[in-house]
Write an enzyme that holds these catalytic residues in place. Structure first.
Site, mmCIF file in Angstrom:
data_model
loop_
_atom_site.group_PDB
_atom_site.id
_atom_site.type_symbol
_atom_site.label_atom_id
_atom_site.label_comp_id
_atom_site.label_asym_id
_atom_site.label_seq_id
_atom_site.Cartn_x
_atom_site.Cartn_y
_atom_site.Cartn_z
ATOM 1 N N VAL A 23 33.980 35.660 37.153
ATOM 2 C CA VAL A 23 34.714 35.329 38.372
ATOM 3 C C VAL A 23 35.972 34.560 37.982
ATOM 4 C CG1 VAL A 23 34.612 34.187 40.612
ATOM 5 C CG2 VAL A 23 32.511 35.054 39.571
ATOM 6 N N TYR A 39 38.389 50.607 36.720
ATOM 7 C CA TYR A 39 38.854 49.700 35.674
ATOM 8 C C TYR A 39 39.278 50.454 34.404
ATOM 9 C CZ TYR A 39 40.014 45.408 33.474
ATOM 10 O OH TYR A 39 40.758 44.425 32.884
ATOM 11 N N ALA A 53 47.986 29.574 30.700
ATOM 12 C CA ALA A 53 47.130 28.472 30.232
ATOM 13 C C ALA A 53 46.425 27.693 31.328
ATOM 14 C CB ALA A 53 47.993 27.493 29.416
ATOM 15 N N SER A 54 46.638 28.035 32.588
ATOM 16 C CA SER A 54 46.215 27.115 33.660
ATOM 17 C C SER A 54 44.884 27.455 34.318
ATOM 18 C CB SER A 54 47.314 27.064 34.727
ATOM 19 O OG SER A 54 47.650 28.373 35.148
ATOM 20 N N THR A 55 44.406 28.678 34.152
ATOM 21 C CA THR A 55 43.135 29.082 34.765
ATOM 22 C C THR A 55 42.440 30.088 33.846
ATOM 23 O OG1 THR A 55 44.191 30.898 35.978
ATOM 24 C CG2 THR A 55 43.951 28.824 37.169
ATOM 25 N N GLY A 56 41.197 30.394 34.141
ATOM 26 C CA GLY A 56 40.474 31.492 33.503
ATOM 27 C C GLY A 56 40.367 31.367 31.993
ATOM 28 N N PHE A 57 40.500 32.528 31.318
ATOM 29 C CA PHE A 57 40.303 32.580 29.872
ATOM 30 C C PHE A 57 41.387 31.823 29.103
ATOM 31 C CE2 PHE A 57 37.692 36.379 30.962
ATOM 32 C CZ PHE A 57 36.545 36.023 30.287
ATOM 33 N N LEU A 110 47.901 36.386 30.294
ATOM 34 C CA LEU A 110 48.484 36.501 31.635
ATOM 35 C C LEU A 110 47.697 37.488 32.487
ATOM 36 C CD1 LEU A 110 52.343 36.781 31.020
ATOM 37 C CD2 LEU A 110 51.014 34.748 31.594
HETATM 38 P P1 NAI Z 1 43.583 34.144 35.721
HETATM 39 O O1 NAI Z 1 44.150 34.646 36.998
HETATM 40 O O2 NAI Z 1 42.520 33.110 35.777
HETATM 41 O O3 NAI Z 1 44.743 33.570 34.763
HETATM 42 C C1 NAI Z 1 46.041 34.077 34.767
HETATM 43 C C2 NAI Z 1 47.001 33.097 34.131
HETATM 44 O O4 NAI Z 1 48.291 33.714 34.050
HETATM 45 C C3 NAI Z 1 47.208 31.787 34.909
HETATM 46 O O5 NAI Z 1 47.361 30.729 33.986
HETATM 47 C C4 NAI Z 1 48.534 32.042 35.634
HETATM 48 O O6 NAI Z 1 49.251 30.855 35.958
HETATM 49 C C5 NAI Z 1 49.266 32.836 34.590
HETATM 50 N N1 NAI Z 1 50.373 33.640 35.108
HETATM 51 C C6 NAI Z 1 50.323 34.674 35.982
HETATM 52 N N2 NAI Z 1 51.568 35.169 36.188
HETATM 53 C C7 NAI Z 1 52.411 34.443 35.415
HETATM 54 C C8 NAI Z 1 53.809 34.474 35.166
HETATM 55 N N3 NAI Z 1 54.627 35.365 35.744
HETATM 56 N N4 NAI Z 1 54.338 33.547 34.324
HETATM 57 C C9 NAI Z 1 53.550 32.618 33.721
HETATM 58 N N5 NAI Z 1 52.216 32.564 33.900
HETATM 59 C C10 NAI Z 1 51.655 33.465 34.733
HETATM 60 O O7 NAI Z 1 43.078 35.449 34.945
HETATM 61 P P2 NAI Z 1 41.994 35.724 33.827
HETATM 62 O O8 NAI Z 1 40.868 36.462 34.457
HETATM 63 O O9 NAI Z 1 41.724 34.556 32.975
HETATM 64 O O10 NAI Z 1 42.788 36.822 32.979
HETATM 65 C C11 NAI Z 1 43.393 36.568 31.742
HETATM 66 C C12 NAI Z 1 43.245 37.798 30.873
HETATM 67 O O11 NAI Z 1 41.845 38.034 30.638
HETATM 68 C C13 NAI Z 1 43.796 39.073 31.507
HETATM 69 O O12 NAI Z 1 44.405 39.849 30.520
HETATM 70 C C14 NAI Z 1 42.539 39.760 32.008
HETATM 71 O O13 NAI Z 1 42.691 41.157 32.130
HETATM 72 C C15 NAI Z 1 41.565 39.399 30.902
HETATM 73 N N6 NAI Z 1 40.139 39.557 31.210
HETATM 74 C C16 NAI Z 1 39.586 39.080 32.373
HETATM 75 C C17 NAI Z 1 38.238 39.293 32.646
HETATM 76 C C18 NAI Z 1 37.597 38.788 33.904
HETATM 77 O O14 NAI Z 1 36.489 39.226 34.221
HETATM 78 N N7 NAI Z 1 38.199 37.879 34.625
HETATM 79 C C19 NAI Z 1 37.359 39.997 31.677
HETATM 80 C C20 NAI Z 1 38.012 40.367 30.457
HETATM 81 C C21 NAI Z 1 39.362 40.168 30.260
HETATM 82 NA NA NA Z 2 44.083 32.917 31.798
#
Ligand code: NAI
Ligand code: NA
Length: 395
Positions: A275, A235, A49-53, A139
């Site tokens: 990003v 990918y 919940a802390s960053t990204g999507f 995650l």
């Molecule tokens: P992110 O790195 O911004 O967010 C990851 C989140 O997971 C953070 O809140 C982090 O604290 C948490 N996290 C990581 N390890 C943890 C653990 N052991 N315990 C608890 N929390 C943990 O990543 P993003 O990019 O938002 O990715 C989220 C999903 O979206 C992934 O499944 C990714 O594959 C998918 N996605 C990402 C895209 C992109 O271009 N960035 C595009 C399409 C899908």
């Molecule tokens: Na996320």
């Protein structure tokens, strides 16, 4: 202390608390500008919940649906004069804003893959929310300690079956080079699936069902990516893509379980390349993102995480009708990225890119701006020369 960006390859090792708060406020303002969704969720668990999507999902649920949220994440506080990770500051800013708006927001910082954090989450739901009607599983992690075996699985970003050579960019230095990556072996494929596949999502939903803290008719969603052919070897057809296939398998299995639980649903949303801390670590992909941003900005179709998730909630999940699936049962909010006119242009530009023409043929500047923004840098109205306290306690 005065906090400046310190970029080391594809990570920034510093983060700015006030900048992160301003970044959160931008996202809140965007969601509010789109108005309240009538059929939105009311009690939401966001895992990642802390960053990204995941963060954007939490903000959309809170400020677009007036939902109460429990957020799970893994972030590091400030220690020994080092700033905390951005997700730490993001969460504090989000939580303060949510509570000021009269919403419940609770946080659990710890390893979501563990039995203990699942137990803590269930206890918090029982005590404060009763049941949740939406679970967002977002995650992105480089490793997972398996809760049953204790084995530490490490994910990798490698092709499968054959060596892959393509262009990549050092986004910090602006140097385009060729990268060759050897194919993953069987163990690396299995490890990546153990980390980024669907087993842990299933463990979460099973635990929530067992504890009776999932409301009948509840939804669960997780996010995936497909992207263009230039990135498929690394990918879609690589180790991460095979893990995502397993996530799709889990979605189908969970959907059957939830259908039997008050006609709920589980599904995958395929999102746009953006990003984030997770995507910046993938070879080749940041170069593609830099091209994509330029093309989509020129067309007025560019979206960030918050625009993507607000649209997912408003036009798919909570618009009062059924989800629109592709032929593999996935919701596609990568539709604007995958438009043929965009992808044909990517194909034309890709072979031409060199270090020299990188600034003109791609939006590398926009990539860097977005990258720094994730760490709270470059936000308007923030005095980056001012002294700021890096130690902020979790709320
Ligand atoms: P992110 O790195 O911004 O967010 C990851 C989140 O997971 C953070 O809140 C982090 O604290 C948490 N996290 C990581 N390890 C943890 C653990 N052991 N315990 C608890 N929390 C943990 O990543 P993003 O990019 O938002 O990715 C989220 C999903 O979206 C992934 O499944 C990714 O594959 C998918 N996605 C990402 C895209 C992109 O271009 N960035 C595009 C399409 C899908
Ligand atoms: Na996320």
């Amino acid at each position: 202390m005065v906090i400046k960006p310190k970029v080391r390859g594809f990570v920034c090792v510093t983060a700015h608390p006030a900048g992160c708060a301003a970044h959160i406020q931008e996202q809140i303002d965007y969601v509010k500008s789109k108005g309240l969704l009538k059929n939105g969720p009311k009690k939401v668990l966001v895992i990642g919940a802390s960053t990204g999507f995941g963060l954007s999902s939490r903000i959309t649920a809170t400020f677009g649906c007036q939902a109460d949220t429990l957020g799970i994440f893994f972030e590091r506080p400030s220690e020994e004069g080092r700033p905390a990770t951005p997700g730490w500051y993001n969460t504090i800013a989000f939580t303060n804003a949510a509570r000021a708006a009269g919403r419940y927001a609770k946080n659990i910082n710890g390893d979501a893959f563990s039995d203990d954090i699942k137990k803590q989450a269930i206890e918090a739901i029982k005590a404060d929310l009763g049941q949740v009607d939406l679970v967002v599983y977002s995650l992105a992690s480089p490793r997972r300690t398996h809760p049953k075996t204790g084995v530490v699985h490490k994910s990798c970003l490698k092709p499968v079956g054959q060596t892959y050579t393509n262009k990549t960019v050092d986004t910090d230095k602006g140097v385009v080079s060729e990268i060759t990556i050897e194919p993953a072996n069987e163990a690396e494929i299995a490890d990546t699936t153990a980390v980024m596949g669907g087993e842990d999502w299933e463990m979460w939903i099973d635990a929530l069902l067992e504890a009776n803290v999932l409301a009948p008719g509840a939804t669960t969603v997780s996010y995936s990516y497909i992207g263009p052919e230039v990135t498929w070897a690394i990918y879609k057809n690589g180790t991460i893509g095979l893990a995502k296939n397993d996530l799709e398998r889990a979605a189908k299995s969970l959907d059957a379980k939830l259908k039997a639980h008050g006609y709920g649903r589980a599904f995958i949303s395929v999102n746009k390349a953006l990003v984030t801390q997770a995507s910046s670590a993938i070879p080749v992909v940041p170069l593609y993102i830099s091209i994509l941003y330029k093309l989509m900005k020129a067309r007025g179709t560019h979206e960030g995480c918050i625009q993507q998730i607000q649209r997912l909630f408003a036009t798919e999940m909570y618009n009062g009708s059924a989800l629109n699936f592709d032929d593999a049962r996935r919701v596609r909010i990568d539709d604007l990225e995958m438009r043929p006119d965009v992808q044909e242009e990517v194909k034309k530009i890709w072979p031409q890119i060199t270090t020299e023409n990188l600034p003109s043929l791609t939006d590398i500047a926009g990539y860097r701006t977005e990258f720094l923004k994730m760490f709270g840098f470059g936000l308007p109205g923030i005095d980056y020369e001012a002294d700021i306290e890096p130690h902020v306690p979790m709320v």
